[in-house]
Design a protein around this motif. Sequence first.
Motif, PDB file in Angstrom:
ATOM      1  N   TYR A  58      -2.863  -5.480  -4.491  1.00 13.70           N
ATOM      2  CA  TYR A  58      -2.764  -4.368  -5.439  1.00 13.70           C
ATOM      3  C   TYR A  58      -2.765  -4.854  -6.886  1.00 13.70           C
ATOM      4  N   ARG A  59      -3.560  -4.150  -7.680  1.00 13.79           N
ATOM      5  CA  ARG A  59      -3.615  -4.404  -9.115  1.00 13.79           C
ATOM      6  C   ARG A  59      -3.385  -3.097  -9.846  1.00 13.79           C
ATOM      7  N   PRO A  60      -2.361  -3.026 -10.689  1.00  7.80           N
ATOM      8  CA  PRO A  60      -2.092  -1.779 -11.432  1.00  7.80           C
ATOM      9  C   PRO A  60      -3.267  -1.415 -12.323  1.00  7.80           C
ATOM     10  N   GLY A  61      -3.503  -0.132 -12.438  1.00 10.98           N
ATOM     11  CA  GLY A  61      -4.571   0.366 -13.303  1.00 10.98           C
ATOM     12  C   GLY A  61      -5.926   0.413 -12.653  1.00 10.98           C
ATOM     13  N   VAL A  62      -6.033  -0.059 -11.405  1.00 10.34           N
ATOM     14  CA  VAL A  62      -7.300  -0.039 -10.677  1.00 10.34           C
ATOM     15  C   VAL A  62      -7.248   1.091  -9.647  1.00 10.34           C
ATOM     16  N   SER A  63      -8.312   1.839  -9.516  1.00 15.05           N
ATOM     17  CA  SER A  63      -8.329   2.972  -8.590  1.00 15.05           C
ATOM     18  C   SER A  63      -8.157   2.497  -7.148  1.00 15.05           C
ATOM     19  N   PHE A  64      -7.797   3.426  -6.286  1.00  8.03           N
ATOM     20  CA  PHE A  64      -7.506   3.110  -4.889  1.00  8.03           C
ATOM     21  C   PHE A  64      -8.716   2.489  -4.190  1.00  8.03           C
ATOM     22  N   PHE A  65      -9.887   3.005  -4.440  1.00  2.08           N
ATOM     23  CA  PHE A  65     -11.085   2.549  -3.733  1.00  2.08           C
ATOM     24  C   PHE A  65     -11.614   1.212  -4.279  1.00  2.08           C
ATOM     25  N   GLU A  66     -11.099   0.780  -5.437  1.00  2.38           N
ATOM     26  CA  GLU A  66     -11.518  -0.495  -6.007  1.00  2.38           C
ATOM     27  C   GLU A  66     -10.552  -1.631  -5.677  1.00  2.38           C
ATOM     28  N   GLN A  67      -9.455  -1.299  -4.988  1.00  2.11           N
ATOM     29  CA  GLN A  67      -8.495  -2.334  -4.608  1.00  2.11           C
ATOM     30  C   GLN A  67      -9.083  -3.248  -3.525  1.00  2.11           C
ATOM     31  N   LYS A  68      -8.663  -4.500  -3.539  1.00  3.55           N
ATOM     32  CA  LYS A  68      -9.126  -5.458  -2.543  1.00  3.55           C
ATOM     33  C   LYS A  68      -8.216  -5.408  -1.321  1.00  3.55           C
ATOM     34  N   TRP A  69      -8.792  -5.184  -0.137  1.00  5.18           N
ATOM     35  CA  TRP A  69      -8.032  -5.099   1.097  1.00  5.18           C
ATOM     36  C   TRP A  69      -7.886  -6.497   1.707  1.00  5.18           C
ATOM     37  N   VAL A  70      -6.640  -6.848   2.066  1.00  4.92           N
ATOM     38  CA  VAL A  70      -6.370  -8.196   2.584  1.00  4.92           C
ATOM     39  C   VAL A  70      -5.753  -8.160   3.981  1.00  4.92           C
ATOM     40  N   GLY A  71      -5.635  -6.977   4.563  1.00  3.53           N
ATOM     41  CA  GLY A  71      -5.097  -6.872   5.923  1.00  3.53           C
ATOM     42  C   GLY A  71      -3.623  -7.230   5.986  1.00  3.53           C
ATOM     43  N   PHE A  72      -3.258  -8.122   6.926  1.00  7.53           N
ATOM     44  CA  PHE A  72      -1.858  -8.489   7.151  1.00  7.53           C
ATOM     45  C   PHE A  72      -1.472  -9.788   6.439  1.00  7.53           C
ATOM     46  N   GLU A  73      -2.196 -10.133   5.380  1.00  8.10           N
ATOM     47  CA  GLU A  73      -1.942 -11.391   4.685  1.00  8.10           C
ATOM     48  C   GLU A  73      -0.522 -11.457   4.138  1.00  8.10           C
ATOM     49  N   HIS A  74      -0.040 -10.360   3.554  1.00 10.89           N
ATOM     50  CA  HIS A  74       1.306 -10.359   2.970  1.00 10.89           C
ATOM     51  C   HIS A  74       2.374 -10.461   4.047  1.00 10.89           C
ATOM     52  N   PHE A  75       2.125  -9.887   5.212  1.00 12.53           N
ATOM     53  CA  PHE A  75       3.086  -9.997   6.311  1.00 12.53           C
ATOM     54  C   PHE A  75       3.125 -11.429   6.843  1.00 12.53           C
ATOM     55  N   ARG A  76       1.972 -12.077   6.903  1.00  7.88           N
ATOM     56  CA  ARG A  76       1.953 -13.478   7.342  1.00  7.88           C
ATOM     57  C   ARG A  76       2.714 -14.357   6.345  1.00  7.88           C
ATOM     58  N   THR A  77       2.515 -14.095   5.057  1.00 11.32           N
ATOM     59  CA  THR A  77       3.247 -14.840   4.026  1.00 11.32           C
ATOM     60  C   THR A  77       4.753 -14.624   4.167  1.00 11.32           C
ATOM     61  N   LEU A  78       5.123 -13.382   4.471  1.00  9.22           N
ATOM     62  CA  LEU A  78       6.540 -13.046   4.622  1.00  9.22           C
ATOM     63  C   LEU A  78       7.173 -13.813   5.775  1.00  9.22           C
ATOM     64  N   PHE A  79       6.506 -13.812   6.920  1.00  6.80           N
ATOM     65  CA  PHE A  79       7.090 -14.431   8.107  1.00  6.80           C
ATOM     66  C   PHE A  79       7.024 -15.956   8.080  1.00  6.80           C
ATOM     67  N   LYS A  80       6.217 -16.518   7.172  1.00  5.86           N
ATOM     68  CA  LYS A  80       6.160 -17.975   7.027  1.00  5.86           C
ATOM     69  C   LYS A  80       7.158 -18.500   5.996  1.00  5.86           C
ATOM     70  N   ASP A  81       7.787 -17.585   5.278  1.00  2.44           N
ATOM     71  CA  ASP A  81       8.715 -17.972   4.227  1.00  2.44           C
ATOM     72  C   ASP A  81      10.096 -18.244   4.832  1.00  2.44           C
ATOM     73  N   ASP A  82      10.588 -19.465   4.725  1.00  2.00           N
ATOM     74  CA  ASP A  82      11.902 -19.819   5.271  1.00  2.00           C
ATOM     75  C   ASP A  82      13.025 -19.054   4.575  1.00  2.00           C
ATOM     76  N   HIS A  83      12.825 -18.756   3.302  1.00  2.75           N
ATOM     77  CA  HIS A  83      13.851 -18.031   2.549  1.00  2.75           C
ATOM     78  C   HIS A  83      14.032 -16.619   3.103  1.00  2.75           C
TER      79      HIS A  83
END
Length: 318
Positions: A58-83
């Motif tokens: 997500y980038r503020p100021g960019v319309s919904f249809f211009e956003q870049k879709w990354v799938g479950f990338e953020h969830f993978r980052t979350l579950f790999k974070d030891d913190h």
Amino acid sequence: MKTITLNTENVYTKRKKSVWRELGNQKYLYYMSVPFVLWVFVFQYLPLWGWTMAFQKYRPGVSFFEQKWVGFEHFRTLFKDDHFYQVLRNTLAMSFMGLIAGFIVPVVFALLLNEVRVQALKRFVQTVSYLPHFVSWVVAAGIVTKMLSTDGGIVNDILLGLNLIDQPIQFMAQGNLFWGIVTGSDIWKETGWNAIIYLAAISGIGPELYEAARVDGASRLRQMWHITLPGIRPTIIVLLIMSIGHLLGTGFEKQFLLGNHLVIDYSEVLDLYALNYGLAMGRYSFGTAINIFNSVISLILLFAANGIFKRFTNESIM
């Protein structure tokens, strides 16, 4: 066969007419409920559209249809974070401690308060007990911090006066004490308020049951165990199910206001994690992924607790 079909159609028609008749008779009540339904839809369901941010870069100021879709990338980052797992540990620990203490203490308090026969004293105790609920956590945290302070704190003064310790204890600087401090603060602040609903349920128990028990020679303790507790059992179970559903929603005000850098390994919870590593760093999608995880787990816990209690106690909220 035709007779059975006709009877079925007649029953269906009668039920349909009765439903519409009931709607017509209670139309003003339904009209009154419209603003609240709209409020729930606008503030509870409409924001769910924002969950799409968790699957975008997500980038503020960019319309919904211009956003870049990354799938479950953020969830993978979350579950790999030891913190994340450390934060999850803190959240679950404080939530379980708050659930057990915040569930048992108000019930016991309501039972004991119900046994007070002097009405003036009963009203005074009840009023004093639920007044902290109306105090904001900003003020409450200041009171708790001052009470536990090494400089004039009442807790350290009492312990020193009783010769239980040789020097003041820095309660707010010891991480292993933080969970207990948060739980104790929450009990002090919310016990009186949470007990109100149990007192209301107790007032609905028929007095003839207590009279019959007294005739049979039952003591007050026996009356509490065999009459009062079974009488408020449905209320206890419903509130317990709802508390389990909010197990991960321990909030962040208590931890944010009572915590400091010395105890951050024990004070940081999921909401603070989303704030510090999501919104504060401009990672809006990552923060949304954390909140989705929180909501999904809470929903699973709610349905699981509801199913278990419905099976074994025949009490549920759905």
